[in-house]
Scaffold this active site. Structure first.
Site, PDB file in Angstrom:
ATOM      1  N   CYS A   4      -4.267  -4.408  10.355  1.00 34.84           N
ATOM      2  CA  CYS A   4      -3.464  -4.033   9.184  1.00 34.84           C
ATOM      3  C   CYS A   4      -2.741  -5.284   8.706  1.00 34.84           C
ATOM      4  O   CYS A   4      -1.932  -5.877   9.435  1.00 34.84           O
ATOM      5  CB  CYS A   4      -2.456  -2.939   9.540  1.00 34.84           C
ATOM      6  SG  CYS A   4      -1.265  -2.649   8.206  1.00 34.84           S
ATOM      7  N   CYS A   7       1.065  -5.045   8.795  1.00 34.51           N
ATOM      8  CA  CYS A   7       1.592  -5.168  10.161  1.00 34.51           C
ATOM      9  C   CYS A   7       1.581  -6.632  10.603  1.00 34.51           C
ATOM     10  O   CYS A   7       2.501  -7.084  11.301  1.00 34.51           O
ATOM     11  CB  CYS A   7       0.791  -4.315  11.134  1.00 34.51           C
ATOM     12  SG  CYS A   7       1.199  -2.558  11.093  1.00 34.51           S
ATOM     13  N   ASP A  30       4.743  -9.753  -3.899  1.00 39.64           N
ATOM     14  CA  ASP A  30       3.325  -9.417  -3.978  1.00 39.64           C
ATOM     15  C   ASP A  30       2.532 -10.700  -4.230  1.00 39.64           C
ATOM     16  O   ASP A  30       2.908 -11.532  -5.059  1.00 39.64           O
ATOM     17  CB  ASP A  30       3.076  -8.404  -5.104  1.00 39.64           C
ATOM     18  CG  ASP A  30       1.711  -7.751  -4.980  1.00 39.64           C
ATOM     19  OD1 ASP A  30       1.647  -6.550  -4.662  1.00 39.64           O
ATOM     20  OD2 ASP A  30       0.691  -8.461  -5.189  1.00 39.64           O
ATOM     21  N   HIS A  46       4.178   1.212  11.236  1.00 37.90           N
ATOM     22  CA  HIS A  46       2.940   1.478  10.490  1.00 37.90           C
ATOM     23  C   HIS A  46       2.830   2.949  10.137  1.00 37.90           C
ATOM     24  O   HIS A  46       2.725   3.814  11.003  1.00 37.90           O
ATOM     25  CB  HIS A  46       1.713   1.065  11.302  1.00 37.90           C
ATOM     26  CG  HIS A  46       0.431   1.297  10.549  1.00 37.90           C
ATOM     27  ND1 HIS A  46      -0.114   0.355   9.710  1.00 37.90           N
ATOM     28  CD2 HIS A  46      -0.388   2.375  10.486  1.00 37.90           C
ATOM     29  CE1 HIS A  46      -1.213   0.843   9.150  1.00 37.90           C
ATOM     30  NE2 HIS A  46      -1.404   2.072   9.621  1.00 37.90           N
ATOM     31  N   ASN A  96       1.340   3.883  -4.483  1.00 36.67           N
ATOM     32  CA  ASN A  96      -0.047   4.333  -4.632  1.00 36.67           C
ATOM     33  C   ASN A  96      -0.489   5.017  -3.336  1.00 36.67           C
ATOM     34  O   ASN A  96      -0.255   4.499  -2.241  1.00 36.67           O
ATOM     35  CB  ASN A  96      -0.957   3.142  -4.910  1.00 36.67           C
ATOM     36  CG  ASN A  96      -0.628   2.462  -6.232  1.00 36.67           C
ATOM     37  OD1 ASN A  96      -0.250   3.118  -7.202  1.00 36.67           O
ATOM     38  ND2 ASN A  96      -0.758   1.146  -6.280  1.00 36.67           N
ATOM     39  N   GLY A 102      -5.191   4.634  -6.195  1.00 32.27           N
ATOM     40  CA  GLY A 102      -5.359   3.182  -6.297  1.00 32.27           C
ATOM     41  C   GLY A 102      -4.842   2.422  -5.097  1.00 32.27           C
ATOM     42  O   GLY A 102      -4.611   1.212  -5.169  1.00 32.27           O
ATOM     43  N   HIS A 107      -1.044   0.607   4.529  1.00 26.87           N
ATOM     44  CA  HIS A 107       0.258   0.580   5.211  1.00 26.87           C
ATOM     45  C   HIS A 107       1.242   0.872   4.099  1.00 26.87           C
ATOM     46  O   HIS A 107       1.303   0.126   3.105  1.00 26.87           O
ATOM     47  CB  HIS A 107       0.498  -0.797   5.848  1.00 26.87           C
ATOM     48  CG  HIS A 107       1.820  -0.960   6.567  1.00 26.87           C
ATOM     49  ND1 HIS A 107       1.907  -1.448   7.856  1.00 26.87           N
ATOM     50  CD2 HIS A 107       3.097  -0.740   6.168  1.00 26.87           C
ATOM     51  CE1 HIS A 107       3.184  -1.497   8.222  1.00 26.87           C
ATOM     52  NE2 HIS A 107       3.928  -1.089   7.194  1.00 26.87           N
ATOM     53  N   HIS A 109       3.659   1.230   1.229  1.00 24.43           N
ATOM     54  CA  HIS A 109       4.454   0.206   0.532  1.00 24.43           C
ATOM     55  C   HIS A 109       4.893   0.741  -0.812  1.00 24.43           C
ATOM     56  O   HIS A 109       4.162   1.479  -1.471  1.00 24.43           O
ATOM     57  CB  HIS A 109       3.662  -1.089   0.369  1.00 24.43           C
ATOM     58  CG  HIS A 109       2.300  -0.926  -0.243  1.00 24.43           C
ATOM     59  ND1 HIS A 109       1.214  -0.488   0.484  1.00 24.43           N
ATOM     60  CD2 HIS A 109       1.859  -1.116  -1.506  1.00 24.43           C
ATOM     61  CE1 HIS A 109       0.158  -0.430  -0.304  1.00 24.43           C
ATOM     62  NE2 HIS A 109       0.513  -0.795  -1.530  1.00 24.43           N
ATOM     63  N   HIS A 111       5.844  -0.568  -4.483  1.00 27.81           N
ATOM     64  CA  HIS A 111       5.886  -1.683  -5.422  1.00 27.81           C
ATOM     65  C   HIS A 111       7.196  -1.607  -6.206  1.00 27.81           C
ATOM     66  O   HIS A 111       7.595  -0.515  -6.652  1.00 27.81           O
ATOM     67  CB  HIS A 111       4.744  -1.581  -6.442  1.00 27.81           C
ATOM     68  CG  HIS A 111       3.372  -1.718  -5.872  1.00 27.81           C
ATOM     69  ND1 HIS A 111       2.632  -2.878  -5.976  1.00 27.81           N
ATOM     70  CD2 HIS A 111       2.580  -0.825  -5.211  1.00 27.81           C
ATOM     71  CE1 HIS A 111       1.441  -2.694  -5.411  1.00 27.81           C
ATOM     72  NE2 HIS A 111       1.389  -1.455  -4.933  1.00 27.81           N
TER      73      HIS A 111
HETATM   74  P1  5GP Z   1      -1.955  -1.053  -3.413  1.00 22.74           P
HETATM   75  O1  5GP Z   1      -3.024  -1.011  -4.455  1.00 22.74           O
HETATM   76  O2  5GP Z   1      -2.470  -0.800  -2.030  1.00 22.74           O
HETATM   77  O3  5GP Z   1      -0.774  -0.199  -3.780  1.00 22.74           O
HETATM   78  O4  5GP Z   1      -1.385  -2.532  -3.487  1.00 22.74           O
HETATM   79  C1  5GP Z   1      -1.496  -3.474  -2.479  1.00 22.74           C
HETATM   80  C2  5GP Z   1      -0.736  -4.696  -2.962  1.00 22.74           C
HETATM   81  O5  5GP Z   1      -0.634  -5.596  -1.888  1.00 22.74           O
HETATM   82  C3  5GP Z   1      -1.445  -5.433  -4.114  1.00 22.74           C
HETATM   83  O6  5GP Z   1      -0.561  -5.513  -5.232  1.00 22.74           O
HETATM   84  C4  5GP Z   1      -1.769  -6.786  -3.526  1.00 22.74           C
HETATM   85  O7  5GP Z   1      -1.618  -7.843  -4.456  1.00 22.74           O
HETATM   86  C5  5GP Z   1      -0.788  -6.905  -2.365  1.00 22.74           C
HETATM   87  N1  5GP Z   1      -1.298  -7.684  -1.247  1.00 22.74           N
HETATM   88  C6  5GP Z   1      -2.503  -7.525  -0.644  1.00 22.74           C
HETATM   89  N2  5GP Z   1      -2.634  -8.410   0.370  1.00 22.74           N
HETATM   90  C7  5GP Z   1      -1.460  -9.115   0.399  1.00 22.74           C
HETATM   91  C8  5GP Z   1      -0.999 -10.170   1.234  1.00 22.74           C
HETATM   92  O8  5GP Z   1      -1.667 -10.655   2.155  1.00 22.74           O
HETATM   93  N3  5GP Z   1       0.242 -10.673   0.971  1.00 22.74           N
HETATM   94  C9  5GP Z   1       1.019 -10.173  -0.043  1.00 22.74           C
HETATM   95  N4  5GP Z   1       2.222 -10.737  -0.209  1.00 22.74           N
HETATM   96  N5  5GP Z   1       0.605  -9.167  -0.844  1.00 22.74           N
HETATM   97  C10 5GP Z   1      -0.621  -8.656  -0.627  1.00 22.74           C
HETATM   98 ZN    ZN Z   2       0.376  -1.575   9.206  1.00 19.40          ZN
END
Ligand code: 5GP
Ligand code: ZN
Length: 118
Positions: A4, A7, A30, A46, A96, A102, A107, A109, A111
């Site tokens: 993950c 994580c 991000d 997690h 999301n 989307g 994990h 989160h 935004h």
């Molecule tokens: P989701 O579509 O799952 O809601 O968004 C995942 C978000 O995580 C995306 O906006 C993507 O740019 C961000 N993200 C993915 N991998 C990483 C990473 O390794 N580091 C950071 N800082 N953001 C990440």
């Molecule tokens: Zn995780």
């Protein structure tokens, strides 16, 4: 959780631009911002998605929601209403969930996006 990415960020195994950290939460920019200000608030624990949260996670979810406006304000996205009732600033919060929501990183989160009219 093995494999993950968030994580691994919590464990400092991969780098991130961390904005806030306490015993329960981590907030970091991000990597692919969709707004002038775009950061993520995650629980250190997690949880794969919002749909995986249990009643005992309610306090943790509340902490995530409570942190969002504080950090947004610290990064120039305060929501303000003046004495005449004029509203300005503010930010967007998005969680999301699942393929149709989307979600890409499994994990939980939140935004937080701001710095422009979204
Ligand atoms: P989701 O579509 O799952 O809601 O968004 C995942 C978000 O995580 C995306 O906006 C993507 O740019 C961000 N993200 C993915 N991998 C990483 C990473 O390794 N580091 C950071 N800082 N953001 C990440
Ligand atoms: Zn995780």
């Amino acid at each position: 959780m093995d494999n993950c990415i968030f994580c691994k960020i919590v464990a400092k195994q991969i780098p991130a631009s961390v904005l806030y950290e306490d015993d329960d939460l981590l907030a970091f920019k991000d990597i692919n911002p969709a707004a002038p200000v775009h950061f993520l608030i995650i629980p250190k624990k997690h949880l794969a998605s919002l749909a995986d949260a249990k009643p005992e996670d309610a306090v943790l979810l509340g902490k995530m929601l409570e942190l969002a406006p504080k950090l947004a304000a610290e990064h120039g996205c305060a929501y303000v209403e003046d004495a005449d009732g004029n509203k300005s600033g503010g930010f967007k919060t998005v969680v999301n969930t699942g393929p149709n929501g989307g979600q890409v990183v499994y994990h939980l989160h939140m935004h937080v996006l701001g710095g422009a009219k979204l």
